[in-house]
Scaffold this motif. Sequence first.
Motif, PDB file in Angstrom:
ATOM      1  N   ARG A 234      48.604  41.972  44.948  1.00 22.27           N
ATOM      2  CA  ARG A 234      47.723  42.411  43.869  1.00 22.27           C
ATOM      3  C   ARG A 234      46.815  41.195  44.212  1.00 22.27           C
ATOM      4  NH1 ARG A 234      48.806  42.059  37.673  1.00 22.27           N
ATOM      5  NH2 ARG A 234      46.221  42.438  37.126  1.00 22.27           N
ATOM      6  N   LEU A 235      45.389  41.287  43.794  1.00 25.18           N
ATOM      7  CA  LEU A 235      44.438  40.467  43.834  1.00 25.18           C
ATOM      8  C   LEU A 235      44.134  40.318  42.069  1.00 25.18           C
ATOM      9  CD1 LEU A 235      41.921  38.519  45.133  1.00 25.18           C
ATOM     10  CD2 LEU A 235      40.515  40.664  44.899  1.00 25.18           C
ATOM     11  N   LEU A 236      44.093  38.999  42.047  1.00 23.38           N
ATOM     12  CA  LEU A 236      43.492  38.752  40.782  1.00 23.38           C
ATOM     13  C   LEU A 236      42.075  37.651  40.638  1.00 23.38           C
ATOM     14  CD1 LEU A 236      47.178  36.988  39.453  1.00 23.38           C
ATOM     15  CD2 LEU A 236      46.388  39.321  38.967  1.00 23.38           C
ATOM     16  N   ASP A 237      41.524  39.016  39.927  1.00 27.38           N
ATOM     17  CA  ASP A 237      40.072  38.021  40.160  1.00 27.38           C
ATOM     18  C   ASP A 237      39.874  37.704  38.329  1.00 27.38           C
ATOM     19  OD1 ASP A 237      39.149  40.456  39.985  1.00 27.38           O
ATOM     20  OD2 ASP A 237      38.775  40.758  41.932  1.00 27.38           O
ATOM     21  N   ARG A 238      38.078  38.071  37.596  1.00 19.16           N
ATOM     22  CA  ARG A 238      37.444  38.077  36.568  1.00 19.16           C
ATOM     23  C   ARG A 238      38.046  39.507  35.746  1.00 19.16           C
ATOM     24  NH1 ARG A 238      35.141  33.803  34.742  1.00 19.16           N
ATOM     25  NH2 ARG A 238      34.844  34.698  33.358  1.00 19.16           N
ATOM     26  N   PRO A 239      38.424  40.095  35.390  1.00 21.26           N
ATOM     27  CA  PRO A 239      38.618  41.212  34.730  1.00 21.26           C
ATOM     28  C   PRO A 239      37.069  42.113  34.778  1.00 21.26           C
ATOM     29  CG  PRO A 239      39.095  39.213  32.646  1.00 21.26           C
ATOM     30  CD  PRO A 239      38.617  38.630  33.941  1.00 21.26           C
TER      31      PRO A 239
END
Length: 239
Positions: A234-239
């Motif tokens: 999973r890539l976590l970045d700005r929502p």
Amino acid sequence: MADTPLPRDVVDGAGVDPAVLALRPDYRALLVAVDGVVPGPGDAGSEALLREAEAAAGRLLAGTAVDRLPHVAAWREAYRAFGAKPQRTRNSLEALTRRAGTGLPRVNRLTDVYNAVSVLHQVPLGGEDLSGYRGSPRLLRAAGDEPFDTVAGGEVVVEHPDPGEVVWCDDAGVTCRRWNWRQGRRTQLTPGTTTALFILDALAPLTDGALTAAADDLVAHLRRFSPELQVATRLLDRP
């Protein structure tokens, strides 16, 4: 002992606090959770990968100081932003790249592979044993009272992060201090680790494509000795 969390559940429940993204809007994390790792000591494949990483670092540093490498320099700026001194507490990428000139550590097959991939792709990359994890990882700015299980002076101790420090946590406390500086004892990889979480940290100028390439390379090398590997990302970045 609580049940080991499932890789898919771990990455689906992960998050980055808005206060961290306010500090560095360009921050992204790619999570790779795996199960079915076949543990073992270093072998010919991991040794060849380490040597490749050492040679690559040598080429990078032939005409450039470590702290001027683009991604290392970005992480130094990020550390200063929350009050850390990068000369004293180096991010994991810088620490490994500096060591490559005299030889990267040889620990075990799993650790050797992810250290080599970190240097080759110039991305901070941490590995945690999911059997010691409680819940999902969260990146946040510390209140200062969170427990961090570590070793100091040869003794097991519980420390606490500085208020405002960027830390990775699970439900039981801090798992890694100063973003990607020092990992805790509770979730550290061991020679018997069979299920793990890897966190690849990125700042500009590293692109999402380069981040994904590093994760793909990591998984490919793990599959060499763990053909039944199960992977959740999973890539976590700005929502």
